[in-house]
Enzyme design. Structure first.
Site, PDB file in Angstrom:
ATOM      1  N   ARG A 174      -1.644  14.970  -1.576  1.00 59.77           N
ATOM      2  CA  ARG A 174      -2.977  14.357  -1.531  1.00 59.77           C
ATOM      3  C   ARG A 174      -4.018  15.464  -1.661  1.00 59.77           C
ATOM      4  NH1 ARG A 174      -3.413   9.327   1.021  1.00 59.77           N
ATOM      5  NH2 ARG A 174      -5.314   9.973   2.101  1.00 59.77           N
TER       6      ARG A 174
ATOM      7  N   ASP B  31       0.859  -1.184   0.000  1.00 57.36           N
ATOM      8  CA  ASP B  31       0.000   0.000   0.000  1.00 57.36           C
ATOM      9  C   ASP B  31       0.897   1.238   0.000  1.00 57.36           C
ATOM     10  OD1 ASP B  31      -2.329   1.587   0.312  1.00 57.36           O
ATOM     11  OD2 ASP B  31      -1.947   1.698   2.457  1.00 57.36           O
TER      12      ASP B  31
ATOM     13  N   THR C  93      -2.677   1.303  -4.619  1.00 55.44           N
ATOM     14  CA  THR C  93      -3.182   2.430  -3.838  1.00 55.44           C
ATOM     15  C   THR C  93      -4.486   2.933  -4.431  1.00 55.44           C
ATOM     16  OG1 THR C  93      -2.666   4.659  -3.055  1.00 55.44           O
ATOM     17  CG2 THR C  93      -1.800   4.043  -5.198  1.00 55.44           C
ATOM     18  N   GLY C  94      -5.247   3.616  -3.619  1.00 47.87           N
ATOM     19  CA  GLY C  94      -6.476   4.229  -4.088  1.00 47.87           C
ATOM     20  C   GLY C  94      -6.297   5.682  -4.492  1.00 47.87           C
TER      21      GLY C  94
END
Length: 1099
Positions: free
Chosen positions: A585, A391, A665-666
């Site tokens: 992010r 992740d 990963t998202g």
């Protein structure tokens, strides 16, 4: 046959009248309904006892024996033992029964001790005191005596003894704060709400007068899908910052506790080798049986004068006699299958796992935790990992968010920005970069900052004592101290505070914020539409002081942009993409103004969905989808999640060790790609191949796949030439992955998309999978596992969304990070930081594989050395099943004379000291040390040594007298000589293979040889009263009294060990491995990183 009647009887007996239905009715305080009500049927529910143990005092012996004899090896030795009891065999039943009893006993003691610890843990929980409301007073009782329907009082910092419906709280607004650390590891405070109908009941007398029922669903194991999640307090959680609460009391925590699993087979290769040796055993028995009857074809051989057969033997049919002889030979040669190998492997795995826990290099001072081992059955697999799936957030990165900037309608706001060479204080004014008009507050700016101050689940603590220091108070003024289950939310709220908008508190269902003008604004919190991984957004519905209903929403750009109908989308999108490229992010923020009618409709939809007992998640998803639409885009935020310490070094080392690292990963592709470059997964020279939705919209999926396939295959065809190889990296998103994995009629004619995708990924040094749902992560791992190479896979993550991936991989590793401990709880191993994976795989994994491979091969080798002389001896004793060795030697060889040195070797051997170059993993990749060529070498070495033992002793005995009085040695002296050479040779062979010598090695190896000598002297030097006959009396002393016997022993040991020594010298000189080069100080590769082996267990 209809089993419905039987099923109904069982259901009624086990749970009263509670049939398996989707819901249950609970009577609060066990108050029965009035007579006029519908028929009342008392229901019997399971009690509140915790039972995690596997055995009881009464069923331990039969249940444990049943489980142990389910193992094929144990069952096989049990059959051999029974055969020895039933028929006349050449060896005593003790020779098979005692080793089997030893193995069964050791395993039973180990499992019994572990179960006793579980019993102690159960008792401590079941006897925990609990306050219960009865007849208007508080009564103290034990946790195990609680029943469904009891009213329980829980005080601050107490743990909930069972699942509770929150009836009332000491807080005026009916809320309470709870931590679920013991459930999912999240230490954040979560807010729960009392049932509105019972919130006013504050005293025990008022609660005792309550007549009510609760209609709820049956217990289920999912921690995150209970009925009325905001009212349900789960067992194991802890009450915080609340004086006390009353709750009505099956348990989700118990349903999440799985039964202990039986150990996995020690090794796939070991099982295959066992089958080979079983075939060898049967072949030996068949050959000896056939040769026996061929040799006895002559009447003189069939019944010699000194061994007349009985009448019963003469009357038996030849087939029965042959079968009996076959079984006797099976018993005689059965020691080639080492029964003690299983218990030795189990002990090696169990004890060896503690070295990971004790490793001080894998202890994190910041978290105060070290590595954890949840299962020890996979230690050697750590050294065979070929694919690492990781992740990103919280695994490669710190998950420690820092607010960087926000963008409102294209204007960027940065806290503490530098303006005209001066740092402006963000607390006093908003710093605006770009061309935003100074001092002019536009409506969207205010809405944006208010949205981020309101759309969250952050809790405010104004005072907290940590290390005797009160946090939250600065210069005598209370300041905000924020806690939340998500680090992103805390970063955003703190960022807004630095920009002049401070979130103060949630009080009486009203959220208070302090705007830039130091004015307190109050918004009534009406509904919270919680975040989930499918929607990728969260929303709140609030009512302003002016009576306006507002819906604020924040989420991923892919979930917000399609629902936006107005706003400066392109400007915000451009800024979002720029921030993503920089590795930040991003979240988008939008809002919608609701009319009273629209709000009433939304309330109705949410109420119906929350009250649904069946398919509640689907109903809530539909309600959210209808409410969260027609947004006006306000702006976007950017927070930074820094890369973890030494994450890049770890990935680089894993790649140089031959492992392929995939990041799943998202996050957005740009954000994830920037992290991959920073972590050295991708290099600047890496050519990126994109398999994304954007590209498949321009070309068909079929064309894109074949273009990429041609690109990588063309490069592979050039790799054999002097052309420098191009390094490829693949990026794929979740939407494209779904299309690749989805079977379609088109793929049958144009090739299988899965196989093409696998071919492309095999030729890429690294793969990035972005925009992945949790299920897709598991699908990726499953796809690689099922590929034709069947590689060993490892998945590592830190959050609940990584659990499916961790469970799917061969080896699952959880990181004890900030997203809870669900990943660590569901994994095989848990480590504090990603950097510890380097030592876990390249040091511990490598050593464990070397050790277990040597253990398995050595066990088979020493048993070949042990039994093959017995096979050869039958050719010289007329196939009479005469044993070569004494019964005591047969019994103690595997469990005493040769077991402890190999066990210690498998625990502390380090074939290289001080440093481990990463390239050494390639020496043992693809199960190199347990392949058939290596197995055949060990077997042939054992056969060679066995021939030396037997024929060397045979030729020394030929026409030779050994004693001074002219006596010749007998058959037991001959067998003892062979056995002595055998024990010394196999023990010294292990000493030659040992590279890491400690005082423990010396004590065990030389102590084992000394024990054999002392035992033989006592066994043959004393007349034991419990023996009917003592054929070994004075045999060992007589052998040692002969000079030629000493010379023969030394000579045979030297000849036996010489070929292996010569082979090792030649291989290390002519064809040294990378490990051997590094051991002798030869540089393997100037750029290979080295790992220090700082073991705490090495003396």
């Amino acid at each position: 046959m209809d089993f419905s009647v039987l099923r109904n009887l069982i259901s009624r007996y086990c749970a009263g009248e509670e049939y398996w239905v989707d819901s249950r009715t609970v009577y609060i305080g066990h108050k029965e309904p009035p007579p006029a009500a519908e028929a009342y049927i008392p229901q019997r529910y399971p009690d509140n006892r915790i039972v995690s143990s596997k055995y009881t005092l009464w069923n331990f012996i039969p249940k444990n024996l049943f489980e142990q004899f389910r193992r094929i090896a144990n069952f096989y030795f049990l059959l051999i033992f029974l055969v020895q009891l039933i028929i006349d065999t050449p060896t005593s039943p003790v020779t098979s029964g005692l080793p089997l009893f030893f193995v069964i006993t050791v395993t039973a003691i180990k499992q019994g001790y572990e179960d006793w610890l579980r019993h102690k843990a159960d008792c401590s929980i079941n006897e925990c005191p609990v306050d219960m409301v009865q007849q208007g007073t508080v009564v103290r009782t034990q946790s195990s005596k609680l029943r469904v329907g009891d009213v329980v009082m829980v005080r601050e910092d107490e743990t909930f003894p069972c699942d509770l419906i929150l009836l009332s709280s000491s807080r005026g607004d009916g809320t309470c704060y709870v931590t679920t650390t013991s459930l999912d590891g999240e230490s954040s405070h979560k807010t729960y709400y009392a049932v509105p109908d019972t919130m006013a009941f504050k005293t025990e007398q008022e609660l005792d007068s309550l007549h009510a029922t609760i209609e709820c669903e049956q217990p289920q194991p999912d921690l995150y899908k209970p009925l009325g999640a905001e009212n349900l307090l789960l067992r194991g959680a802890t009450l915080k910052n609340t004086g006390h609460i009353y709750g009505n009391t099956h348990t989700v925590l118990c349903l999440n506790s799985s039964k202990p699993l039986l150990p996995l087979p020690p090794s796939r290769s070991m099982n295959a080798f066992l089958i080979v040796y079983l075939c060898i055993l049967i072949s030996k028995a068949v050959i000896n049986t056939v040769l026996k009857y061929a040799w006895q074809w002559s009447a003189d051989h069939d019944e010699p004068w000194y061994n007349h057969r009985t009448e019963i033997d003469r009357e038996r049919h030849v087939v029965i006699r042959a079968f009996t002889d076959f079984l006797a030979f099976m018993v005689l040669f059965n020691y080639i299958i080492p029964v003690s190998m299983y218990v030795t492997v189990e002990m090696q795995k169990f004890l060896g796992s503690y070295f990971i826990v004790w490793d001080k290099d894998m202890y994190d001072e910041e978290l105060g935790v070290g590595a954890q081992v949840n299962t020890s059955d996979l230690n050697e697999e750590l050294g065979q990992v070929e694919y690492v799936f990781t992740d990103k957030t919280g695994t490669l990165t710190e998950n420690n968010m820092e607010f960087i900037e926000c963008c409102v309608d294209g204007h960027v706001y940065i806290p503490h920005a530098i303006c005209n060479g001066q740092i402006l204080s963000a607390a006093s004014s908003i710093d605006m970069i770009d061309s935003s008009p100074g001092g002019y507050r536009r409506e969207h700016e205010d809405l944006f900052f208010r949205a981020l101050c309101l759309c969250h689940t952050v809790q405010v603590k104004e005072e907290e004592t940590v290390d005797s220091i009160k946090r939250g108070i600065h210069l005598g003024k209370p300041t905000s101290f924020y806690i939340s289950s998500s680090p992103d939310e805390v970063a955003l709220v703190e960022g807004m505070k630095r920009l002049g908008y401070t979130y103060l508190r949630l009080k009486d269902s009203h959220m208070e914020i302090l705007n830039k003008d130091d004015e307190i604004e109050r918004f009534e919190l009406l509904h919270v539409l919680n975040f989930d991984s499918v929607r990728r957004r969260m929303s709140v519905i609030v009512k302003s002081s002016s009576g306006e209903y507002l819906l604020f929403c924040k989420g991923a750009d892919t979930s917000i942009f399609p629902r936006v109908v107005s706003g400066k989308v392109e400007q915000v999108r451009a800024r979002v993409e720029q921030n993503a490229v920089e590795g930040l992010r991003t979240l988008c923020v939008a809002y919608r103004s609701l009319s009273p009618a629209e709000y009433e409709e939304a309330c109705h939809q949410l109420s119906d969905a929350k009250l649904a007992l069946k398919d509640r998640e689907q109903w809530l998803a539909q309600a959210y989808d209808l409410i969260e639409r027609d947004f006006t885009l306000l702006g976007a935020t950017a927070v930074e999640d820094r890369l973890q310490e030494k994450a890049a070094d770890t990935i680089e080392s894993l790649q140089k060790a031959g492992m392929k690292v995939w990041v799943l990963t998202g996050d957005k592709m740009e954000t994830a790609a920037a992290t991959c470059y920073a972590s050295k997964l991708f290099r600047r020279s890496t050519q990126i191949l994109e398999l994304t939705k954007k590209r498949t919209e321009e070309q068909s999926l079929h064309d894109v796949l074949f273009d990429l396939s041609r690109t990588v295959l063309r490069q592979r065809s050039l790799s054999g030439l002097s052309v420098e190889c191009q390094d490829y990296g693949l990026i794929i998103d979740g939407a494209t992955l779904s299309a690749v994995l989805k079977p379609s009629p088109e793929s049958s004619g144009s090739g299988n998309y899965r196989e093409i995708f696998l071919e492309i990924s095999r030729n890429c040094s690294a793969v990035l999978c972005c925009r992945m749902a949790p299920l897709q992560k598991a699908q990726i791992v499953k796809l690689i596992k099922a590929s034709k190479e069947h590689p060993i896979t490892l998945a590592i993550g830190d959050g609940a969304n990584d659990v499916s991936m961790i469970l799917e991989a061969h080896v699952g590793i959880g990181i004890m990070g900030k997203e809870g401990r669900q990943a660590a709880r569901n994994s095989d191993y848990a480590i504090p930081k990603f950097k510890h994976l380097k030592k876990m795989l390249l040091v511990h994994g490598h050593f464990y594989y070397i050790r277990i491979a040597e253990l398995v091969q050595y066990f088979f080798y020493k048993n070949v050395c042990f039994i093959f002389p017995q096979f050869l001896y039958q050719f010289f004793c007329g196939f009479s099943q005469q044993p070569l060795y004494d019964t005591a030697y047969l019994t103690l060889y595997n469990i005493s004379f040769t077991s402890l040195p190999i066990l210690l070797y498998s625990l502390i051997e380090k074939h290289i000291n001080n440093i481990i170059p990463t390239q050494k993993k390639r020496d043992v990749a693809k199960n190199a040390l347990l392949r058939w060529p290596v197995f055949l070498y060990w077997t042939c070495l054992g056969l060679f040594n066995a021939c030396i033992f037997f024929f060397g002793a045979y030729f020394l005995f030929d026409n030779t007298t050994f004693t001074s009085n002219g006596q010749m040695f007998g058959n037991w002296t001959f067998g003892t000589l062979v056995f002595t050479v055998l024990v010394f040779t196999v023990t010294l062979k292990l000493a030659l293979d040992t590279h890491h010598w400690t005082w423990i090695n010396h004590f065990v190896i030389w102590g084992s040889l000394l024990f054999y000598v002392i035992f033989s002297l006592l066994w043959g030097g004393i007349i034991w009263p419990f023996l009917n006959y003592q054929r070994m009396y004075y045999v060992f002393m007589q052998m040692l009294s002969s000079g030629p016997a000493w010379l023969g022993i030394i000579l045979l040991i030297t000849i036996s060990l010489l070929p292996d020594v010569v082979k090792k010298v030649l291989c290390r000189t002519l064809w040294p491995t990378a490990t051997e080069r590094s051991r002798h100080g030869i540089s393997v590769h100037s750029k290979l990183p080295l790992i220090k082996c700082n073991y705490v267990h090495c003396p």
